[in-house]
Design a protein around this motif. Structure first.
Motif, PDB file in Angstrom:
ATOM      1  N   ARG A 192      -3.584   3.017   2.876  1.00 50.58           N
ATOM      2  CA  ARG A 192      -3.490   1.561   3.019  1.00 50.58           C
ATOM      3  C   ARG A 192      -4.493   0.807   2.143  1.00 50.58           C
ATOM      4  O   ARG A 192      -4.489  -0.413   2.119  1.00 50.58           O
ATOM      5  N   LYS A 232      -4.482   0.351  -0.874  1.00 50.32           N
ATOM      6  CA  LYS A 232      -3.802  -0.390  -1.939  1.00 50.32           C
ATOM      7  C   LYS A 232      -3.484  -1.819  -1.521  1.00 50.32           C
ATOM      8  O   LYS A 232      -3.344  -2.694  -2.366  1.00 50.32           O
ATOM      9  N   VAL A 233      -3.360  -2.054  -0.208  1.00 46.79           N
ATOM     10  CA  VAL A 233      -2.941  -3.372   0.259  1.00 46.79           C
ATOM     11  C   VAL A 233      -3.918  -4.032   1.227  1.00 46.79           C
ATOM     12  O   VAL A 233      -3.784  -5.221   1.518  1.00 46.79           O
TER      13      VAL A 233
END
Length: 156
Positions: free
Chosen positions: A30, A32-33
């Motif tokens: 997660r 990445k976001v």
């Protein structure tokens, strides 16, 4: 992620998931976001979310919830009952405490130890302290949270 603050957040996330590799992997996916702070704050929710698309592996390895459901399915009915009752303990507990919480007119206190041993063999309960006068046990926090949710749903 080289800053001291980032390192502290990563360490906290790892502690909160009791260093479980699958949980760490799901949280790391997660990044990445979400920021590390967002991951820490949403950790309980994230453990039941599916892994990002494109991941390989069996269904039981795609979420912590699925992995624990699969493990739970391998337990006998008495092991499942004890497992759910143990979720009331936040932190460690003794054999005597487990007997007091779970044993009743249906199950004798003497039956708790063999069931607890089976849960340890299934890696759902860990021995947290053997040095004390009385050994202490605990559920890994992600395991305890999911077990507690199952117990609440059943209204034991």
């Amino acid at each position: 992620y080289g800053s001291t603050q980032s390192q502290a957040l990563v360490a906290e996330i790892c502690r909160r998931v009791d260093h479980l590799p699958l949980a760490i992997e799901l949280a790391a996916a997660r990044t990445k976001v979400l920021s590390l702070t967002q991951i820490r704050d949403r950790l309980a929710q994230m453990l039941s979310l599916p892994a990002p698309t494109g991941r390989v592996g069996t269904d039981r390895h795609k979420t912590m919830s699925a992995a624990l459901d699969w493990s739970y399915g391998l337990l006998t009915s008495q092991e499942r009952e004890l497992f759910m009752w143990l979720s009331v303990f936040v932190g460690s507990f003794t054999l005597e405490a487990a007997e007091a919480v779970y044993a009743d007119e249906i199950l004798a206190a003497e039956q708790v130890l063999p069931l607890l041993s089976q849960l340890i063999d299934h890696s759902l309960v860990v021995v947290s302290d053997r040095a004390a006068d009385s050994a202490r046990y605990r559920l890994l926090e992600p395991v305890r949270e999911l077990s507690h949710q199952n117990r609440q749903g059943r209204r034991c």
